[in-house]
Design an enzyme around this catalytic site. Structure first.
Site, PDB file in Angstrom:
ATOM      1  N   ASP A 128       0.792  -1.223   0.000  1.00  0.00           N
ATOM      2  CA  ASP A 128       0.000   0.000   0.000  1.00  0.00           C
ATOM      3  C   ASP A 128       0.825   1.274   0.000  1.00  0.00           C
ATOM      4  OD1 ASP A 128      -2.556  -1.310   0.108  1.00  0.00           O
ATOM      5  OD2 ASP A 128      -2.090  -1.828   2.185  1.00  0.00           O
ATOM      6  N   ASP A 188      -5.794  -5.041  -6.283  1.00  0.00           N
ATOM      7  CA  ASP A 188      -5.615  -3.672  -5.807  1.00  0.00           C
ATOM      8  C   ASP A 188      -4.207  -3.149  -6.106  1.00  0.00           C
ATOM      9  OD1 ASP A 188      -7.211  -5.529  -4.268  1.00  0.00           O
ATOM     10  OD2 ASP A 188      -7.703  -3.930  -2.873  1.00  0.00           O
ATOM     11  N   GLY A 246      -6.791 -18.806  -7.726  1.00  0.00           N
ATOM     12  CA  GLY A 246      -7.344 -17.497  -7.421  1.00  0.00           C
ATOM     13  C   GLY A 246      -8.386 -17.619  -6.325  1.00  0.00           C
ATOM     14  N   THR A 248     -10.696 -15.122  -3.052  1.00  0.00           N
ATOM     15  CA  THR A 248     -11.098 -13.793  -2.620  1.00  0.00           C
ATOM     16  C   THR A 248     -10.719 -13.583  -1.166  1.00  0.00           C
ATOM     17  OG1 THR A 248     -12.902 -12.178  -2.676  1.00  0.00           O
ATOM     18  CG2 THR A 248     -13.429 -14.340  -1.741  1.00  0.00           C
ATOM     19  N   ARG A 260     -15.260  -3.521  -6.334  1.00  0.00           N
ATOM     20  CA  ARG A 260     -14.093  -2.635  -6.284  1.00  0.00           C
ATOM     21  C   ARG A 260     -12.888  -3.279  -6.969  1.00  0.00           C
ATOM     22  NH1 ARG A 260     -14.777  -1.380  -1.550  1.00  0.00           N
ATOM     23  NH2 ARG A 260     -13.110  -2.436  -0.449  1.00  0.00           N
ATOM     24  N   TRP A 264     -10.314  -1.665  -9.680  1.00  0.00           N
ATOM     25  CA  TRP A 264      -8.847  -1.610  -9.680  1.00  0.00           C
ATOM     26  C   TRP A 264      -8.297  -2.104 -11.010  1.00  0.00           C
ATOM     27  CZ3 TRP A 264      -8.568   1.518  -6.103  1.00  0.00           C
ATOM     28  CH2 TRP A 264      -8.937   1.318  -4.776  1.00  0.00           C
TER      29      TRP A 264
END
Length: 411
Positions: A128, A188, A246, A248, A260, A264
């Site tokens: 981040d 993200d 993959g 979540t 969201r 991204w």
């Protein structure tokens, strides 16, 4: 994000929220939608700047940043420097300054940007860094040319790059989650690549471009599904680089379409095309955007996850809508075809018209700009509340639309 004019940044991690204890006056912004369903962007921009300046007057501690507003509360809950959302409030202030040229707002932006310097010079513990530093220092440098801001951004890019794994070809998103789920890369993280692309062009090591490009390539290969919905998280074998599966973390299910996350992807791949010129990134952004529009509910604002079985009673996500409005405008900037430019520009305008309505624009309700965002529903966190990154992307979209209107008027 684009340091030449308005494109910027975010991502999702759990965080402990610090309650705001300050004694503030009620927000006094008049209703924005007394007679019309659609509110003009310039009026909303003025109201947004007014609200931001009012809030700034009551936030006095520079290393405490707005994160969300609890149900029934008017004031922001605050977080510290190391929260992944810390860069969004100074980013909002920089956008408000850009819209108003108000020296008091500029002083506030500088005040709340300064404490984030430590992020650039501390060991990286998550991806981040882009959100924290690029939203704050990036906007500040773009608007002021302050060389100290540039130095901090270059250091932050080098710090972010330490999370890159050459065997996997991506940046590790959540080091703290490795013992639990293994090596992980989340969608993200596409947004944080802009810091690396920028640094490579502005005095940083040229290898930063290669790292960012590799991350975008691997994300396109493994996070984007055949139907152009997106996995939130891709898991890899960190020793061999092999893709495992993959999953979540914040969506409804591993194979669901978390709103969201789709945003991204739309924004991140359009930005990656802008920085690399690779057509595959542009094509991916187009197909992600088209899939989003195909599944968008009739009222024009996405549910937090398109596959929540509780729909139509599932929560909406204004943060996804404001983010995707920015992503659509970035995509419209990048496509060459006139019809596609119009398509994605109109899609962004439609999202913003809904967000500018009484249903979503806060007015006098509280200190935020937008209502009805959803942060991390599976964790029962930040559900149907204002969240700071919704306001950040809302302000970015207002600026983008204002500049678009100015360009049309000049031509």
């Amino acid at each position: 994000m684009n340091l030449l004019k308005g494109t910027f940044v975010a991502c999702l991690c759990a965080a402990t929220l610090i309650g705001c204890d300050s004694k503030k006056k009620d927000v006094t912004v008049s209703s924005v939608n007394e007679t019309a369903e659609i509110v003009h962007t310039d009026r909303i921009a003025d109201l947004s700047v007014e609200k931001v300046k009012t809030t700034l007057a009551y936030l006095t501690v520079a290393d405490s940043f707005p994160r969300n507003i609890s149900q029934g509360q008017k004031d922001w809950n605050l977080v510290g420097v190391t929260d992944w959302c810390s860069g969004f409030w100074p980013g909002v202030l920089w956008y408000a300054y850009e819209l108003s040229d108000d020296p008091e707002i500029k002083a506030g932006a500088e005040k709340f940007t300064a404490p984030l310097k430590e992020i650039a010079y501390s060991p990286a513990d998550n991806h981040d860094i882009g959100f924290m530093v690029y939203c704050s220092y990036g906007n500040g440098y773009r608007l002021t040319g302050n060389e100290e801001y540039k130095t901090v951004m270059l250091a932050a890019a080098d710090t972010l790059a330490t999370l890159y794994n050459p065997k996997v070809g991506t940046i590790l998103s959540w080091p703290v989650m490795v013992p639990k789920i293994g090596y992980n890369t989340i969608i993200d993280n596409m947004m944080n690549l802009e810091l690396l692309f920028w640094a490579a062009k502005n005095g940083g090591d040229k290898s930063l471009y290669d790292l960012a490009d590799s991350h975008a390539e691997k994300s396109m290969q493994y996070l984007v599904r055949p139907d152009y919905s997106i996995y939130h998280v891709a898991l890899f074998d960190e020793k061999t680089g092999k893709f495992k599966k993959g999953i979540t973390h914040q969506g409804y299910a591993d194979d669901s379409m978390w709103a969201r996350g789709q945003g991204w992807g739309i924004y991140g791949f359009a930005m990656s095309y802008r920085e690399t010129g690779k057509e595959a990134y542009l094509d991916t952004s187009i197909k992600l955007a088209d899939h989003f529009l195909e599944r968008l509910p009739e009222d024009g604002i996405p549910y937090w996850d398109f596959d929540d079985p509780k729909i139509p009673d599932a929560p909406k996500d204004a943060s996804a809508a404001s983010l995707i409005a920015c992503g659509m405008l970035e995509l419209a900037d990048q496509v060459k075809d006139k019809d596609l430019k119009e398509k994605y520009t109109n899609a962004a305008k439609s999202l913003m018209e809904k967000l500018e309505s009484d249903t979503y624009f806060s007015g006098d309700t509280n200190e935020a700009l937008l209502l009805h965002s959803t942060g991390h529903l599976p964790n029962n966190s930040e559900i149907d509340v204002p969240i700071i990154y919704a306001d950040y992307y809302f302000m970015e979209a207002l600026l983008r639309l204002e500049k678009l209107e100015q360009n049309i008027a000049q031509n």
